[in-house]
Design a protein around this motif. Structure first.
Motif, short mmCIF file in Angstrom:
data_model
loop_
_atom_site.label_atom_id
_atom_site.label_comp_id
_atom_site.label_asym_id
_atom_site.label_seq_id
_atom_site.Cartn_x
_atom_site.Cartn_y
_atom_site.Cartn_z
N ASP A 87 -2.19 -4.42 2.82
CA ASP A 87 -1.69 -3.42 2.61
C ASP A 87 -1.08 -2.50 2.78
O ASP A 87 0.48 -1.73 3.20
CB ASP A 87 -2.42 -2.12 0.86
N GLY A 91 2.71 -3.35 2.88
CA GLY A 91 2.79 -3.45 1.71
C GLY A 91 4.61 -2.23 1.93
O GLY A 91 5.28 -3.03 1.07
N TYR A 94 6.91 -5.74 1.34
CA TYR A 94 5.95 -7.31 -0.12
C TYR A 94 7.39 -7.82 -0.89
O TYR A 94 6.96 -8.98 -1.53
CB TYR A 94 5.60 -6.40 -1.04
N ALA A 98 7.07 -11.80 -2.36
CA ALA A 98 7.30 -11.95 -2.70
C ALA A 98 8.20 -13.55 -2.47
O ALA A 98 8.22 -14.63 -4.25
CB ALA A 98 8.21 -10.79 -4.18
N LYS A 135 -3.29 -2.82 -5.51
CA LYS A 135 -1.97 -2.90 -5.48
C LYS A 135 -1.27 -4.42 -5.49
O LYS A 135 0.20 -4.61 -6.05
CB LYS A 135 -2.30 -2.67 -3.72
N LEU A 136 -2.20 -4.98 -5.43
CA LEU A 136 -1.52 -6.62 -5.78
C LEU A 136 -1.13 -6.94 -6.36
O LEU A 136 -0.41 -7.68 -7.51
CB LEU A 136 -2.06 -7.52 -5.09
N ARG A 139 1.93 -5.19 -8.09
CA ARG A 139 3.33 -5.71 -7.08
C ARG A 139 3.57 -7.30 -7.23
O ARG A 139 4.55 -7.40 -8.14
CB ARG A 139 3.25 -6.06 -5.63
N PHE A 140 2.59 -8.02 -7.72
CA PHE A 140 3.00 -9.35 -7.90
C PHE A 140 2.43 -9.51 -9.31
O PHE A 140 2.20 -10.52 -9.74
CB PHE A 140 2.27 -10.15 -6.87
#
Length: 235
Positions: A87, A91, A94, A98, A135-136, A139-140
């Protein structure tokens, strides 16, 4: 049919072992069977997949190098690469990952801060691994099943923390490509073979770019009569 990875046999063995035996009379303090554990089994550590398929697996660490040409290469060659992201490194970019995910790359866990885990207490290791899972996911929308410890260093506490964070396998490597484009091997013959996991660290400004190293690696893979497989299909 999806290929079956090396973990299937272990899973079957675990199931067969759970139903064994029984007690014919009241259990006393010393012979009472233990309560079933709710702790997840520790994940296996793999550096090579046992498979007859003539494929190797490309994995990229950290996420420091964010070259749009790499996205183009992954899309054009339809490469099922695995991106093990940290991250604190990846980070800020990101969005780049994606885009990589949208063209076939998978997103995996490489801790929050690239902290060397071996020897740290459980709480610290869990925070690094689970924190990056969170975190992932934010974000995803995913919680990765695969995890690579920084520098490839881990201990029993790492495996316990990884299991508690939902990790299914700890992924090391048999071959690594350095910034100069040369392959080195941790063990076995000094050539690529079926099932090898290859690591390509990123972010060395003094060497070849990630695109250049990947193209060089693909030539080596094709020269050995191999292809590129999707790692999570085998683990």
């Amino acid at each position: 049919m999806r290929p079956r990875g090396p973990l299937a046999g272990a899973a079957v063995a675990a199931v067969l072992l759970t139903g064994c035996g029984g007690l014919s009379g009241p259990a006393g303090p010393s012979d009472r069977p233990p309560l079933p554990s709710t702790r997840a089994a520790v994940p296996p550590v793999v550096h090579q997949v046992q498979t007859r398929d003539r494929v190797v697996f490309l994995t990229y660490d950290d996420g420091a190098e964010r070259d749009p040409r790499f996205v183009d290469l992954v899309r054009e060659r339809r490469l099922p690469v695995g991106m093990f992201l940290t991250d604190s490194v990846a980070g800020p970019g990101y969005g780049h990952f994606a885009r990589l995910r949208s063209v076939g790359a998978s997103i995996q866990n490489h801790t929050l801060d690239h902290t060397a885990l071996r020897g740290l207490p459980y709480a610290g290791q869990r925070a690094e691994i689970c924190g990056q899972q969170d975190k992932l996911r934010a974000r995803f929308g995913i919680r990765p099943r695969l995890f690579r410890p920084p520098h490839g260093r881990y201990d029993a506490t790492t495996l316990r923390a990884a299991a508690d964070c939902g990790i299914g396998a700890v992924v090391l490597w048999r071959a690594a490509m350095g910034a100069d484009g040369r392959l080195s091997y941790t063990e076995g013959p000094p050539r690529l073979g079926p099932g090898d996991i290859v690591s390509l660290p990123s972010g060395d400004p003094t060497g070849l770019t990630l695109v250049e190293r990947t193209v060089r690696l693909l030539r080596e893979i094709e020269g050995r009569g191999l292809g590129v497989g999707r790692l999570e299909d085998y683990l």
